[in-house]
Write a protein that holds these residues in place. Structure first.
Motif, PDB file in Angstrom:
ATOM      1  N   LEU A 141       0.885  -0.878  -0.194  1.00 44.95           N
ATOM      2  CA  LEU A 141      -0.187  -0.062  -0.137  1.00 44.95           C
ATOM      3  C   LEU A 141       0.687   0.996  -0.089  1.00 44.95           C
ATOM      4  O   LEU A 141       2.105   1.308   0.786  1.00 44.95           O
ATOM      5  N   PHE A 142       0.389   2.106  -0.234  1.00 44.81           N
ATOM      6  CA  PHE A 142       1.038   3.364  -0.177  1.00 44.81           C
ATOM      7  C   PHE A 142       0.820   4.588   0.925  1.00 44.81           C
ATOM      8  O   PHE A 142      -0.578   4.466   1.027  1.00 44.81           O
ATOM      9  N   GLY A 143       1.980   5.111   1.056  1.00 43.36           N
ATOM     10  CA  GLY A 143       2.150   6.168   2.556  1.00 43.36           C
ATOM     11  C   GLY A 143       2.073   7.769   1.878  1.00 43.36           C
ATOM     12  O   GLY A 143       2.111   8.118   0.442  1.00 43.36           O
ATOM     13  N   PRO A 144       1.138   8.442   3.290  1.00 47.00           N
ATOM     14  CA  PRO A 144       1.125  10.088   2.942  1.00 47.00           C
ATOM     15  C   PRO A 144       2.214  11.196   1.983  1.00 47.00           C
ATOM     16  O   PRO A 144       1.954  11.552   1.150  1.00 47.00           O
ATOM     17  N   LYS A 145       3.168  10.519   2.331  1.00 49.38           N
ATOM     18  CA  LYS A 145       4.482  11.003   2.023  1.00 49.38           C
ATOM     19  C   LYS A 145       4.915  10.754   0.101  1.00 49.38           C
ATOM     20  O   LYS A 145       6.237  10.923   0.162  1.00 49.38           O
ATOM     21  N   ASP A 146       4.592   9.962  -0.445  1.00 51.31           N
ATOM     22  CA  ASP A 146       4.815   9.296  -1.313  1.00 51.31           C
ATOM     23  C   ASP A 146       4.353  10.691  -2.750  1.00 51.31           C
ATOM     24  O   ASP A 146       3.366  11.190  -1.817  1.00 51.31           O
ATOM     25  N   SER A 147       5.153  10.505  -3.790  1.00 49.42           N
ATOM     26  CA  SER A 147       4.971  12.077  -3.584  1.00 49.42           C
ATOM     27  C   SER A 147       4.091  11.668  -4.682  1.00 49.42           C
ATOM     28  O   SER A 147       3.966  12.576  -5.723  1.00 49.42           O
ATOM     29  N   TRP A 148       3.414  10.820  -5.207  1.00 50.02           N
ATOM     30  CA  TRP A 148       2.109  10.701  -5.821  1.00 50.02           C
ATOM     31  C   TRP A 148       0.252  10.819  -5.256  1.00 50.02           C
ATOM     32  O   TRP A 148      -0.418  10.472  -4.949  1.00 50.02           O
ATOM     33  N   TYR A 149       0.916  11.532  -3.407  1.00 48.22           N
ATOM     34  CA  TYR A 149      -0.486  11.335  -2.498  1.00 48.22           C
ATOM     35  C   TYR A 149      -0.894  13.051  -3.435  1.00 48.22           C
ATOM     36  O   TYR A 149      -0.484  14.037  -4.058  1.00 48.22           O
ATOM     37  N   SER A 150      -2.240  12.519  -3.037  1.00 51.26           N
ATOM     38  CA  SER A 150      -3.161  13.340  -3.539  1.00 51.26           C
ATOM     39  C   SER A 150      -4.168  13.092  -5.025  1.00 51.26           C
ATOM     40  O   SER A 150      -4.649  13.823  -6.053  1.00 51.26           O
ATOM     41  N   ARG A 151      -2.845  12.372  -5.987  1.00 48.61           N
ATOM     42  CA  ARG A 151      -3.342  12.310  -7.573  1.00 48.61           C
ATOM     43  C   ARG A 151      -5.025  11.143  -7.589  1.00 48.61           C
ATOM     44  O   ARG A 151      -4.624  10.363  -6.771  1.00 48.61           O
ATOM     45  N   ASP A 152      -5.644  11.808  -8.645  1.00 50.03           N
ATOM     46  CA  ASP A 152      -6.712  10.971  -8.670  1.00 50.03           C
ATOM     47  C   ASP A 152      -6.490   9.792  -9.093  1.00 50.03           C
ATOM     48  O   ASP A 152      -5.828   9.654  -9.740  1.00 50.03           O
ATOM     49  N   GLY A 153      -7.174   8.697  -8.463  1.00 48.08           N
ATOM     50  CA  GLY A 153      -7.259   7.180  -8.788  1.00 48.08           C
ATOM     51  C   GLY A 153      -6.469   7.041  -8.527  1.00 48.08           C
ATOM     52  O   GLY A 153      -6.319   5.439  -8.437  1.00 48.08           O
ATOM     53  N   ILE A 154      -5.789   7.107  -6.945  1.00 49.37           N
ATOM     54  CA  ILE A 154      -4.264   6.662  -6.724  1.00 49.37           C
ATOM     55  C   ILE A 154      -4.888   6.510  -4.955  1.00 49.37           C
ATOM     56  O   ILE A 154      -5.483   7.630  -4.060  1.00 49.37           O
ATOM     57  N   THR A 155      -5.040   5.403  -4.183  1.00 55.67           N
ATOM     58  CA  THR A 155      -5.264   5.406  -3.043  1.00 55.67           C
ATOM     59  C   THR A 155      -4.366   5.251  -2.309  1.00 55.67           C
ATOM     60  O   THR A 155      -2.707   4.492  -2.015  1.00 55.67           O
ATOM     61  N   PHE A 156      -3.808   5.749  -0.656  1.00 48.12           N
ATOM     62  CA  PHE A 156      -3.174   5.815   0.264  1.00 48.12           C
ATOM     63  C   PHE A 156      -3.270   5.469   1.722  1.00 48.12           C
ATOM     64  O   PHE A 156      -5.000   5.939   1.814  1.00 48.12           O
ATOM     65  N   HIS A 157      -2.443   5.431   1.981  1.00 47.41           N
ATOM     66  CA  HIS A 157      -3.169   4.901   3.699  1.00 47.41           C
ATOM     67  C   HIS A 157      -1.679   5.290   4.852  1.00 47.41           C
ATOM     68  O   HIS A 157      -0.523   4.868   4.337  1.00 47.41           O
ATOM     69  N   SER A 158      -2.968   6.138   5.642  1.00 49.35           N
ATOM     70  CA  SER A 158      -1.298   5.978   6.673  1.00 49.35           C
ATOM     71  C   SER A 158      -0.862   5.439   7.510  1.00 49.35           C
ATOM     72  O   SER A 158      -1.946   4.206   7.434  1.00 49.35           O
ATOM     73  N   ARG A 159      -0.110   5.156   8.452  1.00 48.56           N
ATOM     74  CA  ARG A 159      -0.152   3.924   9.043  1.00 48.56           C
ATOM     75  C   ARG A 159      -1.607   2.948  10.389  1.00 48.56           C
ATOM     76  O   ARG A 159      -1.570   1.999  10.393  1.00 48.56           O
ATOM     77  N   GLU A 160      -2.031   4.413  10.928  1.00 46.68           N
ATOM     78  CA  GLU A 160      -2.790   3.989  11.529  1.00 46.68           C
ATOM     79  C   GLU A 160      -3.898   3.335  10.626  1.00 46.68           C
ATOM     80  O   GLU A 160      -5.149   2.483  11.631  1.00 46.68           O
ATOM     81  N   GLU A 161      -4.422   4.069   8.958  1.00 45.49           N
ATOM     82  CA  GLU A 161      -5.661   3.384   8.478  1.00 45.49           C
ATOM     83  C   GLU A 161      -4.922   2.061   7.981  1.00 45.49           C
ATOM     84  O   GLU A 161      -5.590   1.194   7.827  1.00 45.49           O
ATOM     85  N   VAL A 162      -3.602   1.452   7.860  1.00 49.06           N
ATOM     86  CA  VAL A 162      -3.455  -0.100   7.443  1.00 49.06           C
ATOM     87  C   VAL A 162      -3.187  -0.456   9.049  1.00 49.06           C
ATOM     88  O   VAL A 162      -3.926  -1.715   8.550  1.00 49.06           O
ATOM     89  N   GLU A 163      -2.728  -0.343   9.877  1.00 53.77           N
ATOM     90  CA  GLU A 163      -2.954  -1.229  11.553  1.00 53.77           C
ATOM     91  C   GLU A 163      -5.283  -1.412  11.330  1.00 53.77           C
ATOM     92  O   GLU A 163      -5.471  -2.234  11.943  1.00 53.77           O
ATOM     93  N   ALA A 164      -5.992  -0.301  10.952  1.00 51.86           N
ATOM     94  CA  ALA A 164      -7.396  -0.726  10.949  1.00 51.86           C
ATOM     95  C   ALA A 164      -7.564  -1.520  10.066  1.00 51.86           C
ATOM     96  O   ALA A 164      -8.579  -2.210  10.059  1.00 51.86           O
ATOM     97  N   LEU A 165      -6.927  -2.049   8.757  1.00 51.70           N
ATOM     98  CA  LEU A 165      -7.679  -2.657   7.782  1.00 51.70           C
ATOM     99  C   LEU A 165      -7.216  -3.422   7.382  1.00 51.70           C
ATOM    100  O   LEU A 165      -7.852  -4.922   8.160  1.00 51.70           O
ATOM    101  N   PHE A 166      -5.646  -3.635   8.933  1.00 46.39           N
ATOM    102  CA  PHE A 166      -5.722  -4.975   9.137  1.00 46.39           C
ATOM    103  C   PHE A 166      -5.901  -5.406  10.809  1.00 46.39           C
ATOM    104  O   PHE A 166      -5.265  -6.547  11.236  1.00 46.39           O
ATOM    105  N   ALA A 167      -7.096  -4.811  11.253  1.00 38.71           N
ATOM    106  CA  ALA A 167      -6.930  -5.130  12.444  1.00 38.71           C
ATOM    107  C   ALA A 167      -7.520  -6.374  12.660  1.00 38.71           C
ATOM    108  O   ALA A 167      -7.188  -6.671  14.174  1.00 38.71           O
ATOM    109  N   ALA A 168      -8.349  -6.989  12.408  1.00 39.83           N
ATOM    110  CA  ALA A 168      -8.983  -8.422  12.563  1.00 39.83           C
ATOM    111  C   ALA A 168      -8.148  -9.796  12.029  1.00 39.83           C
ATOM    112  O   ALA A 168      -7.856 -10.714  11.616  1.00 39.83           O
ATOM    113  N   TRP A 169      -6.932  -9.552  11.209  1.00 42.85           N
ATOM    114  CA  TRP A 169      -6.198 -10.057  10.255  1.00 42.85           C
ATOM    115  C   TRP A 169      -4.797 -10.363  11.356  1.00 42.85           C
ATOM    116  O   TRP A 169      -5.015  -9.509  12.540  1.00 42.85           O
TER     117      TRP A 169
END
Length: 201
Positions: A141-169
């Motif tokens: 997954l891409f993080g918010p410090k990536d140089s493509w951040y905010s480009r249309d059509g691309i999804t970014f995740h912070s560490r907290e969002e990654v941890e939430a995505l995998f909370a049940a894993w």
């Protein structure tokens, strides 16, 4: 506009696959494969020219590869290192629209972030639904410090969002990477990447 933001033709993708085709399988995939006692059914979302597919087939997995470019299937089947044994299915589709059977592994090397934010939750629900208990996800997954951040059509995740995505894993690997490099298309880029392997409970 970055090279990623520009529309890509099938010829563009074919050139990309040829430039990257001799690279080894991703480390996240190898990490995941080494944790299975026996091969099963795998799905490779954004399979491209097949650098990861070849390794899964070599280890005896049945593989469903999905990619929106027709040249992905052609390049994959034309690889000289493609095992002559093994069951391979190609789905020409965007990841968020692909349909695949119940599986033991979903691999998505650098392609999941290219799902638009509006479509990402639907795709993630499908991944969770199709993975059997004990199955694994491997990919990036891409993080918010990536140089493509905010480009249309691309999804970014912070560490907290990654941890939430995998909370049940059960997260077996979560590595953060930041570096500057030249993309296969010759563009300078700052990467912010989460490398992930997780087991579904």
């Amino acid at each position: 506009m970055t090279d990623q933001a520009k529309p890509r033709t099938d010829a563009d993708w074919r050139t990309y696959y040829q430039r990257t085709g001799d690279r080894p399988p991703r480390a996240t995939l190898l990490f995941a494969l080494d944790r299975f006692e026996a091969p099963g059914v795998a799905v490779d979302l954004g399979c491209g020219g097949g650098r990861d597919v070849v390794e899964m087939l070599r280890r005896g997995w049945t593989v469903w590869g999905a990619d929106q470019a027709a040249s992905a299937g052609e390049e994959m089947r034309a690889r000289p290192d493609l095992p002559i044994t093994g069951e391979l299915h190609f789905i020409r589709s965007r990841s968020e629209d692909a349909e695949w059977p119940a599986c033991d592994l979903v691999n998505s090397s650098f392609s999941l972030p290219l799902c638009a934010p509006a479509d990402f939750p639907r795709l993630w629900r499908r991944i969770e639904a199709r993975l059997r208990p004990g199955g694994r996800f491997s990919g990036q997954l891409f993080g918010p410090k990536d140089s493509w951040y905010s480009r249309d059509g691309i999804t970014f995740h912070s560490r907290e969002e990654v941890e939430a995505l995998f909370a049940a894993w059960d997260v077996e690997l979560l590595d953060e990477e930041e570096n500057d490099s030249t993309t296969p298309r010759g563009t300078q880029k700052h990467w912010h990447i989460w490398h992930i392997v997780a087991r579904k409970r």
